[in-house]
Design an enzyme around this catalytic site. Structure first.
Site, PDB file in Angstrom:
ATOM      1  N   ALA B  11       0.745  -1.174  -0.040  1.00  0.00           N
ATOM      2  CA  ALA B  11      -0.161  -0.134  -0.036  1.00  0.00           C
ATOM      3  C   ALA B  11       0.939   1.212  -0.001  1.00  0.00           C
ATOM      4  O   ALA B  11       0.512   2.172   0.794  1.00  0.00           O
ATOM      5  CB  ALA B  11      -0.958   0.152   1.256  1.00  0.00           C
ATOM      6  N   TYR B  13       2.774   4.169  -2.709  1.00  0.00           N
ATOM      7  CA  TYR B  13       2.337   4.914  -3.852  1.00  0.00           C
ATOM      8  C   TYR B  13       1.726   4.179  -4.958  1.00  0.00           C
ATOM      9  O   TYR B  13       0.505   4.538  -5.402  1.00  0.00           O
ATOM     10  CB  TYR B  13       3.408   5.666  -4.486  1.00  0.00           C
ATOM     11  CG  TYR B  13       3.842   7.005  -3.251  1.00  0.00           C
ATOM     12  CD1 TYR B  13       3.087   8.029  -3.002  1.00  0.00           C
ATOM     13  CD2 TYR B  13       5.068   6.913  -2.733  1.00  0.00           C
ATOM     14  CE1 TYR B  13       3.357   9.074  -2.071  1.00  0.00           C
ATOM     15  CE2 TYR B  13       5.605   7.793  -1.639  1.00  0.00           C
ATOM     16  CZ  TYR B  13       4.788   8.711  -1.632  1.00  0.00           C
ATOM     17  OH  TYR B  13       5.233   9.502  -0.399  1.00  0.00           O
ATOM     18  N   LYS B  38       1.933  -4.716   4.979  1.00  0.00           N
ATOM     19  CA  LYS B  38       2.465  -5.017   6.386  1.00  0.00           C
ATOM     20  C   LYS B  38       1.879  -4.229   7.590  1.00  0.00           C
ATOM     21  O   LYS B  38       1.669  -4.694   8.595  1.00  0.00           O
ATOM     22  CB  LYS B  38       4.003  -4.924   6.335  1.00  0.00           C
ATOM     23  CG  LYS B  38       4.915  -5.094   7.193  1.00  0.00           C
ATOM     24  CD  LYS B  38       6.294  -4.656   6.735  1.00  0.00           C
ATOM     25  CE  LYS B  38       7.385  -5.442   7.362  1.00  0.00           C
ATOM     26  NZ  LYS B  38       8.620  -5.250   6.804  1.00  0.00           N
ATOM     27  N   VAL B  81       4.222 -10.323   3.094  1.00  0.00           N
ATOM     28  CA  VAL B  81       4.411 -11.162   2.018  1.00  0.00           C
ATOM     29  C   VAL B  81       5.987 -11.838   2.208  1.00  0.00           C
ATOM     30  O   VAL B  81       7.077 -11.252   2.302  1.00  0.00           O
ATOM     31  CB  VAL B  81       4.409 -10.433   0.725  1.00  0.00           C
ATOM     32  CG1 VAL B  81       4.639 -11.477  -0.518  1.00  0.00           C
ATOM     33  CG2 VAL B  81       3.150  -9.712   0.501  1.00  0.00           C
ATOM     34  N   GLU B 170      17.937  15.870   1.072  1.00  0.00           N
ATOM     35  CA  GLU B 170      16.779  16.321   1.590  1.00  0.00           C
ATOM     36  C   GLU B 170      16.726  15.997   3.249  1.00  0.00           C
ATOM     37  O   GLU B 170      16.351  17.044   3.857  1.00  0.00           O
ATOM     38  CB  GLU B 170      15.336  15.914   0.987  1.00  0.00           C
ATOM     39  CG  GLU B 170      14.989  16.100  -0.206  1.00  0.00           C
ATOM     40  CD  GLU B 170      13.607  15.765  -0.605  1.00  0.00           C
ATOM     41  OE1 GLU B 170      13.143  14.810  -0.355  1.00  0.00           O
ATOM     42  OE2 GLU B 170      13.065  16.720  -1.238  1.00  0.00           O
ATOM     43  N   ASP B 301       9.230   0.653  -7.037  1.00  0.00           N
ATOM     44  CA  ASP B 301      10.636   0.553  -7.027  1.00  0.00           C
ATOM     45  C   ASP B 301      11.199  -0.939  -7.365  1.00  0.00           C
ATOM     46  O   ASP B 301      12.321  -1.163  -7.562  1.00  0.00           O
ATOM     47  CB  ASP B 301      10.904   0.457  -5.303  1.00  0.00           C
ATOM     48  CG  ASP B 301      10.945   2.080  -5.159  1.00  0.00           C
ATOM     49  OD1 ASP B 301      10.402   3.046  -5.704  1.00  0.00           O
ATOM     50  OD2 ASP B 301      11.199   2.447  -3.783  1.00  0.00           O
ATOM     51  N   ALA B 318       7.944   8.379  -6.231  1.00  0.00           N
ATOM     52  CA  ALA B 318       6.660   8.531  -5.797  1.00  0.00           C
ATOM     53  C   ALA B 318       5.783   8.913  -7.199  1.00  0.00           C
ATOM     54  O   ALA B 318       4.888   8.154  -7.576  1.00  0.00           O
ATOM     55  CB  ALA B 318       6.264   9.320  -4.821  1.00  0.00           C
ATOM     56  N   GLN B 319       6.560   9.731  -7.965  1.00  0.00           N
ATOM     57  CA  GLN B 319       5.470  10.189  -9.154  1.00  0.00           C
ATOM     58  C   GLN B 319       5.379   9.367  -9.904  1.00  0.00           C
ATOM     59  O   GLN B 319       4.067   8.967 -10.619  1.00  0.00           O
ATOM     60  CB  GLN B 319       6.222  11.383  -9.643  1.00  0.00           C
ATOM     61  CG  GLN B 319       5.615  12.203 -10.655  1.00  0.00           C
ATOM     62  CD  GLN B 319       6.478  13.468 -11.549  1.00  0.00           C
ATOM     63  OE1 GLN B 319       6.046  14.058 -12.217  1.00  0.00           O
ATOM     64  NE2 GLN B 319       7.509  13.457 -11.143  1.00  0.00           N
ATOM     65  N   LYS B 379       7.307  22.373  -3.592  1.00  0.00           N
ATOM     66  CA  LYS B 379       7.538  21.138  -3.093  1.00  0.00           C
ATOM     67  C   LYS B 379       6.193  20.655  -2.074  1.00  0.00           C
ATOM     68  O   LYS B 379       5.836  19.548  -2.119  1.00  0.00           O
ATOM     69  CB  LYS B 379       8.680  21.259  -1.828  1.00  0.00           C
ATOM     70  CG  LYS B 379       9.171  19.993  -1.346  1.00  0.00           C
ATOM     71  CD  LYS B 379       9.831  18.877  -2.220  1.00  0.00           C
ATOM     72  CE  LYS B 379       9.960  17.404  -1.442  1.00  0.00           C
ATOM     73  NZ  LYS B 379      10.610  16.512  -2.450  1.00  0.00           N
TER      74      LYS B 379
END
Lengths: 405, 405
Positions: B11, B13, B38, B81, B170, B301, B318-319, B379
Site C-alpha cells: 500500500a 504509492y 505489512k 508477503v 533532503e 521500486d 513516488a511520481q 515542494k
C-alpha cells in the site's frame, strides 16, 4: 576594612535558600557573597521523577540561577568544586580557586550503590537534569528499537526500578502514566511492557504510614507494577539484573532499562576534603557548623541531623535543606555582625506527600493522612511552595504547577 | 459465475493508487479486490527525511489505509508477503496465503548497500516509519548521552550521511534545521556538532541541473555541512566509517550516527519468487506486466522502466509509481472486462523538487528551474498532490502541508 567573604557551594535547595536569604539580610557593604555551582541553573530534585519518566519536560524542572539572585550582592561562579582546603580556607575549583571567611557546603548528595556490582555502569539514575533526560531518552530508544528488530526481544520493554523509597515510588507513578503514551508513540503493544520494582527492605516506603503504603501499592499494582519486596539486587549487567530473596540462589531478570532509585549518600567532595563523615554525611552541630570548624557550615544531603524522638537521622529532603538554609543565612549574618550566639536548627516537619502520578498521591500533612486527588493537590502546593520560598511569586508564575484541579 | 480476484501487494504509492482507482473503475459485482500490506497505514516515503531528522512527527507522515479504501469493495489484509508462487497463482503470507487471478506487486524497494561491510548492521536508514523514528531517537540519545559523560566524546555529535542523492540532500536540509533545536534541547554547544556528507559519485545530486546543484551545495555548506565528494565509504563500524578517495588508503571518520541514504534496490521477495530481475527490479512490458506472466503486474521500486531518450532506467520515485498505478488499474479493469488491448505506460515527468529544509528547495517544474521560497512552495504543492491523488481533498485537509507562506 576588608569585607568578610561568604562562599556558598551548590545552588540546590539549601545553597540557593542560603543565598537568597543572605542577600536579604546583609547590605552590599557588609559582605562579599560568592555562589558557586556546576550549572547556571537550579533544578528541582523533587521533580526529577517526572522529567525521567518523560511526563514533564526537563526545562520545566530548572530555572536560571541569575533569575533569583541579586547580582549587585552576589557573584555567581559557574564551576565544579574539586576539593576544600579547610586549613587554608580556600576551595579548589575545576577552573581556579576561591578563598573564604565563611563557607557553606551545600553540594547535594550522590547515588549510593552499596557496592552492588554493575549498578554504577549499567543502571540509570534520577539524579540531575542530565541523568533524567538520558533515562527518558533511553526508554524511548528501547521502544523505538523494538519495532526495528526482526526477532522481537520483549525484555527491551521491561523496566526495572531498584528501590521502593520515595523516589522509586514517585517515578513508578509517573512511569505508569507514561507507558500508554510510549506505546502509542512507538506502535508497541502495551501488554508487552513490564514494570518491576525491586526493594530489599521488607516494605514499600519504609517509615510511611502502613495504610498509605497499602493504598500506594494497590494503586500502582492496578496500573501494572509488579513488586518484588524483601528482594535484593545482587548485580546489574547490560542485560538486566540478578535478584535474590534472602539466601536464595540469585535469578536473572532481563530488562532493557534498569533504574537505581534506592539510596543517597553525601557528596564525595566531603570525604576528599578530609571531613569526618559517615557515607559522605557530616554530623553537624545544632548551629549547622562542622565540629572544630567555626567557619564551615554544611547543609542538605551532605549533613546529618538527628531526629531526637527516634534517635535516627532525618532523611535528606528538600524541606529540611531549605529550612537549614534559612537558619544558616541568619547564623552567617550574625557572625558577620560579630554576634557569637547562633541559632539552633530544629526541623519543623510540615508533612510529606508522595506523588503517584499526575492525579494521585499519598501523604501526611499537618499530621493528617490524605490520599488521591486531595493529596495530589497538596503535592502541587508543596512544589509551588519551594519556588515561592526561593524565587517569590514571580518564579511561581513562571515555573509553578497549576494543573491542580 | 465466479468473480475474478485481484490481489494488490503493498500500500505504497503504486499499490494504493491502483487500489483506489480500481475501486472507482469496477463495480462490486465485477471483481474481488484484496489489498495486502505489512502495516495498517500508508506512509509518505518522500517525507521520511523529515521524520528522520525530527522536524516532522512520524504520525504526520502516515495515514490509516482504511481511511482511503472503500471497504465495501476492497478487503484489507494486514500481513507480510513471504513469497509469490507464480505458477500456482498464490501468495504466501506470514500468517496464511491468498490466491489470485490478477496480481499487482507493489512491495516497494529496499536499501542497497552494495556489499559495503557493516552498513547493514551499523548504519541507520531513511526507509520506513520504524527506521526513521529510530534514527531520530538515536541522534537524540547521542546528544543526551554526551552530557552524562565524564570524558566528553565529541564524535558522538558527528553525523555522517552516506549519499548525496535525493534522500541524502533532503535529509541534510532538515538536519541542519534540526541541529540548533537539538543543541538547545540537550544543552550542547553547537560548535561541537559535525555533519559530513560522503558521496562516491563525482557530484552531488547526479542528474540534476548543475546550477541548481551549486545552489544546494552552497546553501548546505553555509549551514555547516562538509561534503566529501568522489569519496567512497569502504566500511561502517560501531564507531563510524572508513572512507577513501580513489585508490587512497582508507581513513577513519569517527561518528556517533551514520545514515545510509545512497541506494534503493527492488524488493527481495521478487528474487525469492524466481522473477528475472536486476538488483531486485523486473524490466516490465509497456503494459506493466511481467514478460511471460499475463496476470502479474509490477509497479514502483521493483519495476524497471527505460527512459528511451537516454536509454537508462527512470529513477524510482513516488511520481512514477503513482502514474503506473493509474495505468495498472485501467489495464486490470480492461482484463476483467475481457478486453485484451492494454494501455502502454508512458512516464509524464511533471518535474522534480528537492527540499533543502523547511523554507528552501531547488527544482525543475514544467521545465523551469526554481530555487528558494518558490521551490519550497512547489515542494509542498507536490506533497499535497500525492495526498489528493490517493485520498482526495479530505485527506489533504487532514494531512496536508499548509505552512506554505
Amino acid at each position: 576594612m576588608r569585607k568578610p567573604k561568604i562562599v556558598i557551594l551548590g545552588a540546590g535547595y539549601g545553597g540557593l535558600m542560603t543565598t537568597v536569604r543572605l542577600q536579604k539580610h546583609l547590605g552590599v557593604n557588609e559582605a562579599d557573597i560568592v555562589l558557586v555551582n556546576k550549572n547556571d541553573y537550579h533544578y528541582e530534585t523533587t521533580w526529577l521523577h517526572e522529567a525521567s519518566a518523560g511526563t514533564l519536560h526537563h526545562d520545566k524542572v530548572r530555572y536560571d540561577i541569575r533569575d533569583v539572585i541579586d547580582r549587585s550582592k552576589v557573584d555567581f561562579v559557574q564551576s565544579t568544586v574539586v576539593e576544600i582546603k579547610k586549613d587554608e580556607k580556600k576551595v579548589i575549583l575545576e577552573n581556579g580557586e576561591v578563598e573564604y571567611d565563611y563557607l557553606v557546603i551545600a553540594l547535594g548528595g550522590e547515588p549510593e550503590t552499596f557496592g552492588i556490582k554493575g549498578l554504577k555502569e549499567y543502571a540509570f539514575g534520577i539524579t540531575n537534569v542530565n541523568s533524567s533526560r538520558l533515562l527518558r531518552e533511553h526508554m524511548e530508544y528501547q521502544f523505538a528499537t523494538y519495532n526495528m528488530e526482526e526477532e522481537k526481544d520483549d525484555t527491551r520493554l521491561t523496566i526495572v526500578v531498584g528501590g521502593a523509597g520515595f523516589t522509586g515510588i514517585e517515578f513508578l507513578g509517573e512511569l505508569t502514566n507514561r507507558v500508554p503514551e510510549l506505546c502509542h508513540e512507538y506502535d508497541v503493544d502495551q501488554h508487552k511492557v513490564k514494570i518491576i520494582c525491586v526493594e530489599a527492605a521488607p516494605t514499600v516506603l519504609p517509615g510511611f504510614d502502613p495504610e498509605l503504603v497499602k493504598y500506594a501499592v494497590s494503586q500502582l499494582e492496578r496500573k501494572g507494577v509488579e513488586f518484588l519486596i524483601g528482594t535484593a539486587i545482587k548485580e546489574c549487567t547490560p542485560e538486566g539484573i540478578f535478584v535474590a530473596k534472602g539466601e536464595d540462589e540469585p535469578r536473572e531478570i532481563k530488562a532493557g532499562t534498569v533504574v537505581w532509585a534506592a539510596g543517597v549518600r553525601g557528596n564525595s567532595v566531603i570525604e576528599k576534603s578530609g571531613f569526618e563523615a559517615m557515607r559522605g554525611r557530616v554530623k553537624v552541630q545544632p548551629d549547622l557548623r562542622v565540629p572544630g570548624f567555626n567557619d564551615v557550615f554544611i547543609l542538605g544531603d551532605s549533613s546529618l541531623v538527628i531526629n531526637e524522638e527516634i534517635n535516627r537521622p532525618y532523611p535528606p529532603t528538600a524541606q529540611i535543606a531549605m529550612q537549614q538554609g534559612e537558619v544558616c543565612a541568619r547564623n552567617i549574618a550574625a557572625l558577620v555582625r560579630n554576634k557569637q550566639d547562633l541559632e539552633e536548627f530544629k526541623f519543623d516537619n510540615k508533612g510529606t506527600v508522595c506523588s503517584l502520578g499526575e492525579d494521585d498521591a499519598i501523604g501526611v500533612v499537618f499530621g493528617k493522612k490524605i490520599t488521591g486527588a486531595s493529596a495530589s493537590f497538596m503535592k502541587k502546593v508543596v512544589d509551588n511552595r519551594s519556588l515561592y520560598m526561593i524565587g517569590g511569586a514571580g518564579l511561581v508564575l513562571k515555573k509553578g504547577k497549576f494543573n491542580i484541579f
